[in-house]
Design a protein around this motif. Structure first.
Motif, PDB file in Angstrom:
ATOM      1  N   VAL A  65      -7.980   3.728  -2.818  1.00  0.00           N
ATOM      2  CA  VAL A  65      -8.140   2.327  -2.446  1.00  0.00           C
ATOM      3  C   VAL A  65      -8.688   1.809  -1.296  1.00  0.00           C
ATOM      4  O   VAL A  65      -9.242   0.765  -0.967  1.00  0.00           O
ATOM      5  CB  VAL A  65      -6.350   1.686  -2.389  1.00  0.00           C
ATOM      6  CG1 VAL A  65      -6.347   0.108  -1.865  1.00  0.00           C
ATOM      7  CG2 VAL A  65      -5.729   1.821  -4.053  1.00  0.00           C
ATOM      8  N   LEU A  66      -8.670   2.348  -0.194  1.00  0.00           N
ATOM      9  CA  LEU A  66      -8.974   2.692   0.944  1.00  0.00           C
ATOM     10  C   LEU A  66     -10.714   2.786   0.958  1.00  0.00           C
ATOM     11  O   LEU A  66     -11.268   1.625   1.479  1.00  0.00           O
ATOM     12  CB  LEU A  66      -8.628   3.525   2.095  1.00  0.00           C
ATOM     13  CG  LEU A  66      -7.106   3.154   2.520  1.00  0.00           C
ATOM     14  CD1 LEU A  66      -6.597   4.398   3.256  1.00  0.00           C
ATOM     15  CD2 LEU A  66      -6.914   2.005   3.024  1.00  0.00           C
ATOM     16  N   LEU A 108       0.865  -1.251   0.004  1.00  0.00           N
ATOM     17  CA  LEU A 108       0.092  -0.063   0.169  1.00  0.00           C
ATOM     18  C   LEU A 108       0.763   1.435   0.070  1.00  0.00           C
ATOM     19  O   LEU A 108       0.298   2.246  -0.382  1.00  0.00           O
ATOM     20  CB  LEU A 108      -0.925  -0.018   1.171  1.00  0.00           C
ATOM     21  CG  LEU A 108      -2.115  -0.738   1.108  1.00  0.00           C
ATOM     22  CD1 LEU A 108      -2.997  -0.733   2.337  1.00  0.00           C
ATOM     23  CD2 LEU A 108      -3.066  -0.471  -0.131  1.00  0.00           C
ATOM     24  N   THR A 109       2.041   1.043   0.449  1.00  0.00           N
ATOM     25  CA  THR A 109       3.014   2.262   0.243  1.00  0.00           C
ATOM     26  C   THR A 109       3.362   2.846  -1.056  1.00  0.00           C
ATOM     27  O   THR A 109       3.440   3.983  -1.127  1.00  0.00           O
ATOM     28  CB  THR A 109       4.445   2.098   1.127  1.00  0.00           C
ATOM     29  OG1 THR A 109       4.880   1.025   0.648  1.00  0.00           O
ATOM     30  CG2 THR A 109       3.838   1.946   2.609  1.00  0.00           C
ATOM     31  N   ASP A 110       3.099   1.809  -1.901  1.00  0.00           N
ATOM     32  CA  ASP A 110       3.294   2.511  -3.412  1.00  0.00           C
ATOM     33  C   ASP A 110       2.082   2.695  -4.079  1.00  0.00           C
ATOM     34  O   ASP A 110       2.373   3.190  -5.400  1.00  0.00           O
ATOM     35  CB  ASP A 110       4.085   1.196  -3.920  1.00  0.00           C
ATOM     36  CG  ASP A 110       5.400   0.699  -3.595  1.00  0.00           C
ATOM     37  OD1 ASP A 110       6.157   1.622  -2.776  1.00  0.00           O
ATOM     38  OD2 ASP A 110       5.786  -0.398  -3.829  1.00  0.00           O
ATOM     39  N   VAL A 111       1.157   2.791  -3.668  1.00  0.00           N
ATOM     40  CA  VAL A 111      -0.160   3.118  -4.289  1.00  0.00           C
ATOM     41  C   VAL A 111      -0.125   4.787  -4.173  1.00  0.00           C
ATOM     42  O   VAL A 111      -0.143   5.641  -3.389  1.00  0.00           O
ATOM     43  CB  VAL A 111      -1.180   2.644  -3.615  1.00  0.00           C
ATOM     44  CG1 VAL A 111      -2.658   3.068  -4.036  1.00  0.00           C
ATOM     45  CG2 VAL A 111      -1.188   1.166  -3.419  1.00  0.00           C
ATOM     46  N   ARG A 112      -0.573   5.215  -5.387  1.00  0.00           N
ATOM     47  CA  ARG A 112      -0.716   6.672  -5.665  1.00  0.00           C
ATOM     48  C   ARG A 112      -2.018   7.194  -5.116  1.00  0.00           C
ATOM     49  O   ARG A 112      -2.128   8.249  -4.535  1.00  0.00           O
ATOM     50  CB  ARG A 112      -0.509   6.961  -7.057  1.00  0.00           C
ATOM     51  CG  ARG A 112       1.078   6.874  -7.715  1.00  0.00           C
ATOM     52  CD  ARG A 112       0.812   7.408  -9.207  1.00  0.00           C
ATOM     53  NE  ARG A 112       2.293   6.943  -9.459  1.00  0.00           N
ATOM     54  CZ  ARG A 112       2.251   6.406 -10.686  1.00  0.00           C
ATOM     55  NH1 ARG A 112       1.548   5.738 -11.471  1.00  0.00           N
ATOM     56  NH2 ARG A 112       3.613   6.173 -11.149  1.00  0.00           N
ATOM     57  N   ASP A 113      -2.943   6.594  -5.232  1.00  0.00           N
ATOM     58  CA  ASP A 113      -4.438   6.884  -4.912  1.00  0.00           C
ATOM     59  C   ASP A 113      -4.986   6.263  -3.706  1.00  0.00           C
ATOM     60  O   ASP A 113      -6.004   5.441  -3.688  1.00  0.00           O
ATOM     61  CB  ASP A 113      -5.391   6.830  -5.878  1.00  0.00           C
ATOM     62  CG  ASP A 113      -6.739   7.368  -5.352  1.00  0.00           C
ATOM     63  OD1 ASP A 113      -6.935   8.100  -4.691  1.00  0.00           O
ATOM     64  OD2 ASP A 113      -7.752   6.803  -6.200  1.00  0.00           O
ATOM     65  N   LEU A 114      -4.187   6.347  -2.615  1.00  0.00           N
ATOM     66  CA  LEU A 114      -4.453   5.600  -1.162  1.00  0.00           C
ATOM     67  C   LEU A 114      -5.955   5.813  -0.769  1.00  0.00           C
ATOM     68  O   LEU A 114      -6.556   4.850  -0.422  1.00  0.00           O
ATOM     69  CB  LEU A 114      -3.351   5.792  -0.190  1.00  0.00           C
ATOM     70  CG  LEU A 114      -3.529   5.065   1.097  1.00  0.00           C
ATOM     71  CD1 LEU A 114      -3.292   3.547   0.704  1.00  0.00           C
ATOM     72  CD2 LEU A 114      -2.645   5.643   2.104  1.00  0.00           C
ATOM     73  N   PRO A 115      -6.348   7.067  -0.807  1.00  0.00           N
ATOM     74  CA  PRO A 115      -7.782   7.084  -0.338  1.00  0.00           C
ATOM     75  C   PRO A 115      -8.797   6.500  -1.036  1.00  0.00           C
ATOM     76  O   PRO A 115      -9.669   5.732  -0.629  1.00  0.00           O
ATOM     77  CB  PRO A 115      -7.966   8.528  -0.588  1.00  0.00           C
ATOM     78  CG  PRO A 115      -6.666   9.051  -0.458  1.00  0.00           C
ATOM     79  CD  PRO A 115      -5.796   8.321  -1.070  1.00  0.00           C
TER      80      PRO A 115
END
Length: 134
Positions: free
Chosen positions: A32-33, A23-30
């Motif tokens: 994905v969550l 998840l640290t590599d994800v650009r759009d973390l919100p």
């Protein structure tokens, strides 16, 4: 038995750690969550109650568990396939989704139903062989 549980728990924690590190590599973390939260809500509000109710309504006795398991797998397959199944119209780029996903989804559901039916038949045959003839 306790050792097996500890090993399984440690493996689960390690895999969760791998997931969190990805998840640290994800650009759009919100985003994905939100998607993960939606998956949890979809499961808890829709899939699990429907599986339990259908399993309770359709079967009696010892086949309830396998049928519920099959319904749970079918629900998970449907949840994964839903975005592709609900896509509007034809896609502009045929290489984006090159396979026939609705057909493959139906094939997967037929395989789940077939495996469940074979499981129940084998279990019934084994159970009938165990009973002594009166």
């Amino acid at each position: 038995m306790r050792t097996l549980r500890v090993v399984a728990g440690a493996a689960g924690l390690a895999l969760m750690g791998v997931g969190v590190s990805l998840l640290t590599d994800v650009r759009d973390l919100p985003g994905v969550l939100v998607w993960l939260g939606g998956a949890i809500v979809l499961h808890d509000v829709l899939i699990a109650p429907v599986v339990l109710l259908i399993g309770m309504a359709l079967v009696r006795g010892g086949v309830r568990g396998p049928v519920r398991g099959a319904l749970l797998v079918a629900g998970a397959l449907t949840a994964v396939a839903l975005p592709v199944l609900l896509r509007p119209g034809r896609k502009a780029n045929s290489s984006v989704l090159p396979l026939d996903y609705p057909r493959n989804w139906l094939v997967a559901l037929v395989v789940v139903a077939s495996v469940t039916a074979v499981w129940l038949i084998v279990r019934k045959v084994r159970h009938s062989r165990r009973r002594p003839v009166a």
